[in-house]
Scaffold this active site. Structure first.
Site, mmCIF file in Angstrom:
data_model
loop_
_atom_site.group_PDB
_atom_site.id
_atom_site.type_symbol
_atom_site.label_atom_id
_atom_site.label_comp_id
_atom_site.label_asym_id
_atom_site.label_seq_id
_atom_site.Cartn_x
_atom_site.Cartn_y
_atom_site.Cartn_z
ATOM 1 C CD1 TRP A 1 -2.773 1.361 0.849
ATOM 2 C CD2 TRP A 1 -1.674 2.479 2.290
ATOM 3 N NE1 TRP A 1 -3.629 2.721 1.165
ATOM 4 C CE2 TRP A 1 -2.227 3.025 1.910
ATOM 5 C CE3 TRP A 1 -0.189 3.122 2.626
ATOM 6 C CZ2 TRP A 1 -2.421 4.684 2.686
ATOM 7 C CZ3 TRP A 1 -0.338 4.632 3.399
ATOM 8 C CH2 TRP A 1 -1.208 5.355 2.858
ATOM 9 C CG ASP B 1 -14.004 9.152 -1.851
ATOM 10 O OD1 ASP B 1 -13.673 8.114 -1.493
ATOM 11 O OD2 ASP B 1 -13.149 8.839 -3.382
ATOM 12 N NE ARG C 1 -10.593 2.665 4.657
ATOM 13 C CZ ARG C 1 -11.014 3.244 4.138
ATOM 14 N NH1 ARG C 1 -12.522 2.950 3.273
ATOM 15 N NH2 ARG C 1 -11.307 4.734 4.273
ATOM 16 C CE LYS D 1 -11.292 5.978 -5.664
ATOM 17 N NZ LYS D 1 -10.411 7.109 -5.218
ATOM 18 C CD1 TRP D 2 -15.949 -1.932 -7.534
ATOM 19 C CD2 TRP D 2 -17.028 -1.576 -8.625
ATOM 20 N NE1 TRP D 2 -16.180 -3.545 -6.959
ATOM 21 C CE2 TRP D 2 -17.018 -3.500 -6.954
ATOM 22 C CE3 TRP D 2 -18.322 -1.075 -8.511
ATOM 23 C CZ2 TRP D 2 -18.281 -3.799 -6.790
ATOM 24 C CZ3 TRP D 2 -19.567 -1.931 -8.543
ATOM 25 C CH2 TRP D 2 -19.498 -3.659 -8.115
ATOM 26 C CG ASP D 3 -11.597 2.203 -2.148
ATOM 27 O OD1 ASP D 3 -10.359 1.294 -2.740
ATOM 28 O OD2 ASP D 3 -11.897 2.617 -2.258
ATOM 29 C CG ASP E 1 -5.588 4.445 -1.595
ATOM 30 O OD1 ASP E 1 -5.869 5.216 -2.669
ATOM 31 O OD2 ASP E 1 -5.803 4.200 -0.760
#
Length: 773
Positions: free
Chosen positions: A192, A359, A436, A469-471, A540
């Protein structure tokens, strides 16, 4: 073009030839490299005439499996190199021995259901092999020739028409044997915030492995890799490039054998994989991609970029201009309301932004990452009037509107989880493992897939949403599904479920929506996702100095039209590094440009610069997104150069990571221009903060001014100096050799013609052919 004569198979692309023949029933690899005219390739075959002391071969055979180059190897019949296949056969053994049965040529690209594949103008060669003992078990090898971009796609299909089940423990999409092994393996590795960093390792005796075990293609090891001959660089030397059209666990290996040959393979990772293939069933592997160039990394890169733009990205957004977006995430995190969002949008419109993206945090009780995920219902307390109101307001401002989702995951603190705890991936009797603060939903279950499709569709159908935006913000652990009898099928069935969801939403129900994939940044940057998502959030980490390594790695295999890159505030949230706004733009412009900040927090001077940046990007957008990208190696190891050639122009950037005292003179090398043409070279206008000079200011002003005092802070807020402008005229031949640029600041004085780069500085040049020669 595919040629077949006397069981000699030749696959020609524009610049390459791939050849193999059938020898004693086995597909024997002969050649892969520059295109050749030879009709008889006997000279290219390995010459093995007598046994070695430890050679094992079939009784009566003169074909030594271990010492020849093969198209696909079996197990237990004399080839002791790394095998691409491992099957538990009906007789309880792991021995398999596939030999040639038939072939056919198909006009068009290979297709299969459930898995995305490359499409477009192509020819397909299908080779069918059958096991010597179990003739009802066959192995099909597919070769799809994309002639114009010098790419061949390969995959395998195992068909069981015999008696009894076969268990697949390993089945690679591609195996390639090469006659020499003096290569280094280039991989893209990281984690990450530091995705896709280049690493190179020479092939020594043994095996180098590049793999993912996290359930996705991963930020740890991208599925793309290359083999480069020793000494190859950006513009010279043999370069073999490989990739996989797949978004799950992958496995690639490069082996140097004891006979100094090389074996390469790639496919689904055998880690925790076990697939029962019953009678009458078949198993299809994902397509692997391979290309060759004798022009080094840039040649390989050009092939891969052309292939992705022409044969992977599809639908409404293939070849289309990507909009300049503002995403609110780094500006607000979860702390926003309707008025704050609309204020951000209004400021964005003034500067030229084309799309506003809302977002995380707009749904459920989503005021942090601890709750609400999975509850795709608008939070009307935070956003009165809901998404429709925001979208309409943004549209009236003259911008498009986009929205963030993370449909594959769920918080335990959510209405969805309280209603359906069995939908989340976990193992009965074991404690949950969280990432998360969330779990992954079980996409092997049809009811979960249906929930995601209907929930997302309901929101997308409610408003004029033109971007998603597909996270996907975690790795898979505790892999288990109560609906699967064979848990070794879990990882692959999850990916098949994901593809079904994406196909239904974005190909069937909402094909006009621009879909950007994201997975904690670049955790799922792969060709499989690009079949649905024309662009991917690369990382990110928005620090441009970090992005030089991240985007620089990605560019080896993926075109800039797929690379989402944003300008953010400095010091950067990921590194606390303070970088010039010009460098932030100069890096992000080599991709799909966006901004991720609150424009109200910029100074008036910075806002003027952003407005100029966006206007410049729009003017040169086709070149930045679809031009031919190359990397140019500079003599200063602290400097990097990316160059893009578009229609009638070349854009060349030089980035300086760290400034040394009294450096050598910088040169601009622009290879590939027509040598007899005359070109103009202009630096793009960029600006310098007065505060950059620090305490030196007090030595040149007639009165003492405190460097951080009110007067200079005010000047710095409203005024910026132009950084040294440059303008040159030179032939293509001279530019190819390199021209000297203006001096950098060296600490002994100031002149308007100096280039003030310092640490993290950069310059961007526009090269155009002069109309009158």
């Amino acid at each position: 073009m595919i040629e077949i004569k006397d069981k000699l198979f030749k696959l020609h692309t524009r610049s390459t030839t791939y050849a193999f023949r059938i020898s004693e029933g086995y597909p024997e690899h002969l050649y892969y490299g520059r295109r050749i005219p030879d009709t008889d390739l006997t000279a290219a075959a390995m010459k093995n005439t007598i046994d070695l002391g430890s050679t094992v071969k079939a009784e009566g055979s003169k074909f030594f499996l271990e010492r020849n180059l093969l198209e696909y190897s079996g197990v237990g019949r004399g080839d002791f190199r790394h095998s691409p296949i491992e099957l538990l056969m009906p007789d309880g053994t792991f021995v398999c021995d596939f030999i040639y049965d038939s072939h056919r040529i198909i006009d068009g690209a290979y297709e299969t259901s459930g898995l995305p594949t490359a499409y477009g103008k192509a020819e397909t060669l299908e080779i069918t092999l059958k096991d010597k003992k179990f003739e009802g078990i066959s192995l099909k090898l597919n070769y799809v020739v994309f002639e114009e971009c010098d790419v061949i796609c390969r995959n395998a299909e195992l068909v069981n028409k015999g008696e009894g089940a076969v268990y697949i423990r390993k089945l690679m999409s591609l195996m390639l044997d090469l006659p020499e092994a003096d290569y280094e393996m280039l991989t893209l590795d990281g984690d990450w915030g530091k995705e896709a960093h280049e690493h190179r390792r020479f092939l020594e005796c043994g095996i180098l492995v590049n793999e993912s075990t996290v359930g996705a293609s991963s930020n740890k090891h991208n599925p793309a890799f290359a083999l480069l001959e020793r000494g190859a660089d950006e513009s010279r030397g043999k370069a073999y490039g490989f990739n996989l059209i797949y978004s799950g666990n992958h496995y690639s290996a490069a082996e140097r054998s004891t006979f100094d040959t090389a074996r390469v393979m790639t496919g689904i990772n055998p880690h925790c994989f076990l697939w029962r293939l019953s009678e009458g069933e078949s198993f299809v592997t994902p397509q692997a991609v391979m290309t060759y160039s004798h022009l080094g990394l840039n040649g390989m890169m050009e092939n891969m970029h052309s292939f992705v733009n022409e044969h992977i990205v599809r639908g409404e957004h293939k070849g289309a201009d990507r909009p300049v977006v503002l995403n609110n995430w780094e500006a607000t995190f979860f702390n926003f309301n309707r008025s704050k969002i609309l204020a951000l949008a209004r400021s964005a419109k003034k500067l030229g932004i084309e799309m506003f993206v809302l977002d995380d945090g707009w749904f459920g009780k989503r005021n942090s990452d601890t709750a609400g995920l999975g509850d795709w219902v608008e939070n009307r307390k935070k956003l009165p009037g809901g998404i429709r109101y925001i979208a309409n307001k943004v549209n009236k401002m003259g911008m498009k509107f986009g929205l963030w989702f993370e449909p594959e995951c769920v918080n335990p603190d959510s209405d969805l989880y309280r209603s359906h705890p069995d939908w989340a991936i976990s193992i009965p009797g074991r404690s949950m493992t969280l990432g998360r603060n969330q779990l992954v939903l079980d996409l092997t279950r049809p009811e979960v897939r249906e929930y995601i499709i209907e929930s997302v569709d309901r929101v997308l159908s409610s408003s004029n949403i033109e971007y998603v935006k597909w996270d996907y913000n975690r790795h898979i652990s505790d892999m288990y599904s109560s609906c699967l009898k064979q848990q070794g099928e879990f990882f692959h069935r999850y990916i098949l479920g994901l593809y079904e969801v994406l196909d239904e939403i974005f190909h069937k129900r909402h094909p006009k929506i621009l879909f950007e994939s994201c997975s904690s940044g670049g955790n799922r940057f792969d060709l499989g996702m690009l079949c649905y998502s024309p662009q991917i959030w690369t990382s990110d980490n928005t620090d441009p100095i970090e992005r030089l390594d991240i985007q620089g790695g990605i560019y080896n295999f993926y075109p800039q039209s797929t690379v989402s890159a944003h300008v953010s505030m400095a010091p950067h949230q990921q590194t606390l590094r303070d970088t010039p706004i010009s460098t932030r733009f100069n890096v992000a412009a080599f991709g799909v440009l966006g901004y991720e900040l609150d424009f109200g927090e910029l100074t008036p001077s910075e806002r003027r610069q952003v407005k100029e940046q966006i206007a410049f990007y729009k003017k040169h957008r086709r070149s930045f997104q679809y031009g031919r990208l190359k990397k140019v190696r500079l003599k200063n190891p602290e400097e990097i150069s990316w160059q893009i050639t578009g229609e009638g122009e070349t854009l060349a950037a030089i980035y300086q990571k760290y400034k040394a005292a009294c450096p050598g003179r910088d040169r601009l090398d622009v290879p590939g221009l027509e040598s007899d043409k005359i070109y103009s070279v202009e630096s793009n206008t960029q600006y310098l903060r007065i505060s950059r000079f620090g305490g030196l200011i007090k030595h040149i002003t007639p009165v003492y001014l405190k460097p951080d005092g009110f007067i200079l802070r005010t000047v710095n807020k409203y005024f910026a100096m132009k950084d040294g402008s440059e303008s040159y005229i030179a032939s293509g031949a001279l530019l190819s050799e390199g021209i000297n640029l203006s001096m950098q600041y060296e600490g002994s004085g100031y002149d308007p013609n100096l280039r003030i780069l310092g640490d993290f500085g950069s310059s961007l040049y526009i090269i155009k052919e002069k109309e009158n020669g």
